[in-house]
Write a protein that holds these residues in place. Structure first.
Motif, short mmCIF file in Angstrom:
data_model
loop_
_atom_site.label_atom_id
_atom_site.label_comp_id
_atom_site.label_asym_id
_atom_site.label_seq_id
_atom_site.Cartn_x
_atom_site.Cartn_y
_atom_site.Cartn_z
N MET A 1 -8.36 -3.97 7.99
CA MET A 1 -8.47 -4.19 6.36
C MET A 1 -9.67 -5.09 6.64
SD MET A 1 -6.37 -6.59 4.07
CE MET A 1 -4.88 -4.82 3.67
N ASN A 2 -10.54 -5.15 5.42
CA ASN A 2 -11.44 -6.13 5.45
C ASN A 2 -10.90 -7.89 4.45
OD1 ASN A 2 -13.24 -8.11 2.61
ND2 ASN A 2 -13.91 -5.77 3.18
N LYS A 3 -11.63 -8.46 5.76
CA LYS A 3 -10.98 -9.99 4.96
C LYS A 3 -11.06 -10.54 4.36
CE LYS A 3 -11.80 -14.25 8.15
NZ LYS A 3 -11.45 -14.81 7.00
N PHE A 4 -12.19 -9.63 3.48
CA PHE A 4 -12.16 -10.91 2.20
C PHE A 4 -11.19 -9.96 1.17
CE2 PHE A 4 -13.44 -10.31 -2.26
CZ PHE A 4 -13.79 -11.41 -2.92
N TYR A 5 -10.29 -9.12 1.13
CA TYR A 5 -10.04 -8.67 0.89
C TYR A 5 -8.07 -9.06 1.11
CZ TYR A 5 -6.54 -5.05 -1.85
OH TYR A 5 -4.80 -4.44 -3.04
N LEU A 6 -7.78 -9.28 2.78
CA LEU A 6 -6.50 -10.14 3.11
C LEU A 6 -7.10 -11.32 2.97
CD1 LEU A 6 -4.08 -9.60 4.87
CD2 LEU A 6 -6.25 -10.59 7.19
N GLY A 12 -3.69 -15.22 -3.11
CA GLY A 12 -2.51 -14.61 -4.15
C GLY A 12 -1.08 -15.19 -3.89
N GLY A 13 -0.75 -14.82 -2.58
CA GLY A 13 0.81 -15.25 -1.53
C GLY A 13 0.82 -16.65 -1.90
N THR A 14 -0.42 -17.63 -1.49
CA THR A 14 -0.31 -18.77 -1.41
C THR A 14 0.10 -20.04 -2.99
OG1 THR A 14 -1.62 -19.44 1.01
CG2 THR A 14 -1.13 -21.11 -0.74
N ILE A 15 -0.28 -19.04 -3.87
CA ILE A 15 -0.41 -19.54 -5.48
C ILE A 15 0.90 -19.23 -5.79
CG2 ILE A 15 -1.08 -19.16 -7.65
CD1 ILE A 15 -3.87 -18.96 -6.80
N ALA A 16 1.46 -18.03 -5.95
CA ALA A 16 2.29 -17.47 -6.04
C ALA A 16 4.30 -18.26 -5.47
CB ALA A 16 2.46 -15.71 -5.63
N PHE A 17 4.14 -18.34 -3.97
CA PHE A 17 5.54 -19.03 -3.67
C PHE A 17 4.97 -20.71 -3.77
CE2 PHE A 17 6.64 -16.54 -0.24
CZ PHE A 17 7.74 -15.80 -1.22
N ILE A 108 2.47 -8.65 8.41
CA ILE A 108 1.89 -7.27 8.97
C ILE A 108 0.73 -8.12 9.80
CG2 ILE A 108 2.01 -5.20 8.52
CD1 ILE A 108 5.02 -5.51 7.13
N GLU A 109 -0.12 -8.09 9.01
CA GLU A 109 -1.42 -7.93 9.24
C GLU A 109 -1.80 -8.66 10.64
OE1 GLU A 109 -4.24 -5.82 8.15
OE2 GLU A 109 -3.50 -4.92 6.66
N LYS A 110 -1.45 -10.45 10.20
CA LYS A 110 -1.67 -11.11 10.80
C LYS A 110 -0.96 -10.44 12.64
CE LYS A 110 -3.39 -14.29 8.46
NZ LYS A 110 -4.90 -14.92 9.26
N GLY A 111 0.12 -9.89 12.20
CA GLY A 111 0.15 -9.10 13.62
C GLY A 111 -0.06 -8.07 14.45
N GLN A 112 -0.32 -7.34 13.52
CA GLN A 112 -1.38 -6.26 13.94
C GLN A 112 -2.99 -6.85 14.34
OE1 GLN A 112 -2.07 -4.09 10.43
NE2 GLN A 112 -1.03 -2.23 11.53
N GLU A 113 -2.89 -7.69 14.12
CA GLU A 113 -4.39 -8.15 14.42
C GLU A 113 -3.76 -9.31 15.83
OE1 GLU A 113 -5.83 -11.74 11.98
OE2 GLU A 113 -6.48 -10.44 10.51
N GLY A 170 -3.30 8.29 6.69
CA GLY A 170 -5.40 8.34 6.97
C GLY A 170 -5.36 7.93 5.56
N ILE A 171 -4.53 6.85 4.66
CA ILE A 171 -5.02 6.53 3.60
C ILE A 171 -5.99 5.36 4.00
CG2 ILE A 171 -4.22 4.74 1.41
CD1 ILE A 171 -1.58 7.29 1.18
N LEU A 172 -6.44 4.35 2.59
CA LEU A 172 -7.35 3.52 3.18
C LEU A 172 -6.23 2.44 3.37
CD1 LEU A 172 -10.60 3.89 0.80
CD2 LEU A 172 -9.78 3.83 3.47
N VAL A 173 -6.13 2.00 4.29
CA VAL A 173 -5.07 0.29 4.71
C VAL A 173 -5.70 -0.51 3.51
CG1 VAL A 173 -5.53 -1.41 5.87
CG2 VAL A 173 -5.79 -0.08 6.87
#
Length: 204
Positions: A1-6, A12-17, A108-113, A170-173
């Motif tokens: 995934m694009n790092k900027f998007y992640l 956003g998660g930090t602010i929301a939580f 999930i993304e961090k686990g994949q990395e 095959g959809i974009l991540v």
């Protein structure tokens, strides 16, 4: 995934939580310092446990000042403007659900990395999404949502299964990530709206 998007999702998660923690602390009538502490714990709890589990130390929020500043700004904004929100419980629920979806995907993304299997990535996403709320609830002397009948951790698991299912198409991540976040939030909203819960493990 694009790092900027992640990075955007993680912020956003930090602010929301953080907001969900701040509003719950305000409902408990904690003083400003208490609100700030609960905001920090809620925002970084899941990510801290995640990073420790995968051996990423120092943990992410200790590597630069931006996360701490974002959380501090979130707490101050909640203190300044929270009183104008007439129904803090509904506001808290919205941000908690949003944070759950955002942080699950980040986990999930961090686990994949880290090269982990899909099953472990789902578990890591669930931990990232839930543990900040667990710490928040414990500190506020509440039974954590994850231990009640509410659809909470199971929403993360369902979202993780959907995520890896969509990867096979095959959809974009970036699209998969967005769909998964919305899916988790909608599960929480519909479960609460229609009073859907897990069966009790005891007889009344």
């Amino acid at each position: 995934m694009n790092k900027f998007y992640l990075d955007i999702i993680e912020t956003g998660g930090t602010i929301a939580f953080g907001l969900s923690g701040a509003f719950m602390a305000m409902e408990k009538r904690l003083d400003p310092f208490g609100v700030i502490i609960i905001t920090f714990v809620t925002a970084i709890g899941g990510g801290t446990v995640r990073d420790m589990l995968i051996g990423k130390t120092p943990v992410t929020w200790l590597q630069d000042n931006s996360t701490a500043l974002i959380i501090l700004g979130t707490a101050i904004a909640a203190l300044l403007f929270g009183k104008y929100l007439k129904q803090l419980s509904k506001t808290m629920f919205f941000f908690d659900s949003l944070g759950l979806g955002l942080f699950t995907v980040v986990g999930i993304e961090k686990g994949q990395e880290a090269g982990l299997s899909s099953l472990i990535c789902i578990a890591l996403g669930t931990t990232t999404g839930c543990f900040g709320g667990v710490l928040r609830d414990v500190l506020l002397n509440n039974i954590p949502l994850i231990f009640r009948k509410e659809i909470y951790a199971s929403a993360c698991i369902a979202g993780g299964i959907l995520y890896f299912g969509l990867l096979q198409t095959g959809i974009l991540v970036e699209y998969i990530t967005t769909i998964t976040i919305v899916f988790i939030v909608l599960i929480r909203v519909f479960a609460v709206r229609y009073k859907i819960s897990l069966p009790a493990s005891y007889n009344k």
